[in-house]
Scaffold this active site. Sequence first.
Site, mmCIF file in Angstrom:
data_model
loop_
_atom_site.group_PDB
_atom_site.id
_atom_site.type_symbol
_atom_site.label_atom_id
_atom_site.label_comp_id
_atom_site.label_asym_id
_atom_site.label_seq_id
_atom_site.Cartn_x
_atom_site.Cartn_y
_atom_site.Cartn_z
ATOM 1 N N HIS A 135 -133.465 -119.182 26.889
ATOM 2 C CA HIS A 135 -133.583 -120.372 27.483
ATOM 3 C C HIS A 135 -133.100 -121.552 26.533
ATOM 4 O O HIS A 135 -132.801 -121.551 25.108
ATOM 5 C CB HIS A 135 -134.882 -120.432 27.738
ATOM 6 C CG HIS A 135 -135.987 -120.478 26.546
ATOM 7 N ND1 HIS A 135 -136.676 -119.330 26.343
ATOM 8 C CD2 HIS A 135 -136.500 -121.610 25.682
ATOM 9 C CE1 HIS A 135 -137.412 -119.486 25.160
ATOM 10 N NE2 HIS A 135 -137.221 -120.943 24.983
ATOM 11 N N GLU A 174 -136.703 -111.631 34.191
ATOM 12 C CA GLU A 174 -135.423 -111.990 33.438
ATOM 13 C C GLU A 174 -134.554 -112.939 34.035
ATOM 14 O O GLU A 174 -133.775 -113.834 33.376
ATOM 15 C CB GLU A 174 -134.371 -110.726 33.524
ATOM 16 C CG GLU A 174 -134.925 -109.568 32.736
ATOM 17 C CD GLU A 174 -134.092 -108.364 32.888
ATOM 18 O OE1 GLU A 174 -132.984 -108.439 33.374
ATOM 19 O OE2 GLU A 174 -134.546 -107.252 32.414
ATOM 20 N N ARG A 213 -134.916 -112.167 14.270
ATOM 21 C CA ARG A 213 -136.110 -112.086 15.184
ATOM 22 C C ARG A 213 -135.572 -112.687 16.445
ATOM 23 O O ARG A 213 -135.224 -113.891 16.412
ATOM 24 C CB ARG A 213 -137.354 -112.753 14.545
ATOM 25 C CG ARG A 213 -138.596 -112.449 15.447
ATOM 26 C CD ARG A 213 -138.816 -113.647 16.534
ATOM 27 N NE ARG A 213 -140.283 -113.362 16.966
ATOM 28 C CZ ARG A 213 -140.503 -114.279 17.839
ATOM 29 N NH1 ARG A 213 -139.801 -115.149 18.318
ATOM 30 N NH2 ARG A 213 -141.793 -114.212 18.463
ATOM 31 N N ASP A 215 -136.261 -114.081 20.078
ATOM 32 C CA ASP A 215 -137.437 -114.399 20.789
ATOM 33 C C ASP A 215 -137.411 -113.869 22.342
ATOM 34 O O ASP A 215 -136.067 -113.815 22.927
ATOM 35 C CB ASP A 215 -137.301 -115.862 20.814
ATOM 36 C CG ASP A 215 -138.588 -116.511 21.700
ATOM 37 O OD1 ASP A 215 -139.710 -116.296 21.268
ATOM 38 O OD2 ASP A 215 -138.644 -117.300 22.505
ATOM 39 N N GLU A 239 -138.929 -109.747 20.261
ATOM 40 C CA GLU A 239 -140.358 -109.990 20.524
ATOM 41 C C GLU A 239 -140.483 -109.761 21.850
ATOM 42 O O GLU A 239 -139.831 -110.397 22.880
ATOM 43 C CB GLU A 239 -140.508 -111.499 20.130
ATOM 44 C CG GLU A 239 -141.967 -112.048 20.634
ATOM 45 C CD GLU A 239 -142.106 -113.091 21.686
ATOM 46 O OE1 GLU A 239 -143.114 -113.263 22.089
ATOM 47 O OE2 GLU A 239 -140.955 -113.292 22.202
ATOM 48 N N ASP A 309 -148.439 -117.563 17.528
ATOM 49 C CA ASP A 309 -148.596 -117.661 19.068
ATOM 50 C C ASP A 309 -150.170 -117.083 19.406
ATOM 51 O O ASP A 309 -150.442 -117.327 20.734
ATOM 52 C CB ASP A 309 -147.636 -116.679 19.586
ATOM 53 C CG ASP A 309 -146.244 -117.228 19.920
ATOM 54 O OD1 ASP A 309 -146.123 -118.591 19.800
ATOM 55 O OD2 ASP A 309 -145.269 -116.262 19.627
ATOM 56 N N ARG A 356 -151.028 -122.719 13.981
ATOM 57 C CA ARG A 356 -149.886 -123.565 13.503
ATOM 58 C C ARG A 356 -150.265 -124.467 12.596
ATOM 59 O O ARG A 356 -149.584 -125.616 12.621
ATOM 60 C CB ARG A 356 -148.853 -124.042 14.775
ATOM 61 C CG ARG A 356 -148.440 -122.881 15.263
ATOM 62 C CD ARG A 356 -147.663 -123.373 16.591
ATOM 63 N NE ARG A 356 -147.162 -122.169 17.551
ATOM 64 C CZ ARG A 356 -146.084 -122.159 18.575
ATOM 65 N NH1 ARG A 356 -145.777 -123.354 18.748
ATOM 66 N NH2 ARG A 356 -145.926 -121.203 19.287
#
Length: 488
Positions: A135, A174, A213, A215, A239, A309, A356
């Site tokens: 995205h 998806e 990595r 996402d 991930e 997360d 975070r």
Amino acid sequence: MHLPLAFCYLLAHITTSLARSPDEWRGRSIYQILTDRFARTDNNLTSPCDVSKNEYCGGTWKGIEQKLEYIYDMGFNAIWISPITKNIPTGYHGYYQTDLYALNENFGTEQDLKDLSDALHERDMYLMVDIVTNHFGSVENDPSVDYSQYYPFDDESYFHPYCEIDYDNQTSAEICWLYSNLPDVRTEDQNVIDAYSTWISQLVANYSIDGLRIDSVKNVNKASMPPFCEAAGVYCLGELSNNDPDYSYPYQQVLNGGGIINYPLYFSFNETFIYNGFSSTEKLAYNIYLDRNNSIDSNFHGTFTENHDNPRIACHNPDMSVAANAIAWTILTDGIPIIYQGQEQHLAGGDDPGSREAMWLAENGSYDNTSQLHNTTAYLNQIRTWTVQHSEGYTHYKNVVLNYSDTQIAIRKDVMRFILTFAGVGQPRGTYTTIGGGFSPNSSVVDVINCKAYTANSAGEVTADVGGGAIVVMMQADFIKGSEMCGY
């Protein structure tokens, strides 16, 4: 400035001898960094950072470079940093990108990123970069998204129409949007696949990136991943937050033999060890069995117990010994270990965005290289590094559960046997006997954590002292000679 796509295509096919395969990542230990929250260029240790505001706090690539010794001294030989592409103004985490060919200026300059990469490689450390293909980000929600702001996908035709995801339907997962401000890319479209392949080839070459990595892998078209990873030419770590091994582990094939962030083991371990026995050691043992038998190679997966997360371990269970056992599991078990920044300082933030926190504001001391968990992490990495260097089979061997009780589990990993517990510091003192330990009969065995010596019996089993929440890691004495562990 944007490079012409034709020129980018040429650059994409300039390969580098530094490209790192999954096999070259086996022996690595990764320190995960949320770039905006790790270290500032000015090293200001009082600069405020209110995680609830979801805004930039000032962490940079130069700040990371200046703290590399802190990471290196803990025994890590790779870092994973946040996505590096240009984001919307609130995209401090890097997952709301707008332009593939522009860097996030909040994190620094092109030269800063190259300097970080060079500084890592001078220390024989690898650079893993977080990548988003699913995205783009928008300050507006559908239907007010301005698609002209995106590059190279500057038209609505590159994106799926808005729909809400039904996670019981893979097609929906998806083609639908994660959120109404995250336009979902048509990753099944060949023009999109080609554009992504061109971009990632150039990115890896420009910044000497060793691994990716990726996402939200479960939300992209599966067929788009093999050409993407092939174009990158480096290890891909996908991930997908899913606790089902049957769903998750087959993605290893989608990622060209790379690995996944091992959420199935994360859930089973944390539910057993962290959430006060919410699950059971029996279920954990079963999930270890599934990991051993369902994966192409479970040692290519990323093993973790904290990330950006999810809530921190100390948020649910403040017991220091439980935190230490979780770090031991992460570093010593199957897979490539990933320790999230601040885990070694026992940070206790809650669910996203609580987890975070800014490292420079750590309550237990910013970048404290004397803290208990920092030293535990460094020593566990030392144990793993020695074992990787002196046993060819260690990074190929798959965990075998020897035995378990209500609060403990004993595991064999090649030349190593370790016993972990979630009983906490109040665990009564006692002994624990391996079953199927497989030591040489009557051999000298050392618990390298507590520096206790034992003698295996004629069947190769050892009865070890346990209690107080202590980790136990046993290896034969002849294997650790020269390691400087426990005086050997």
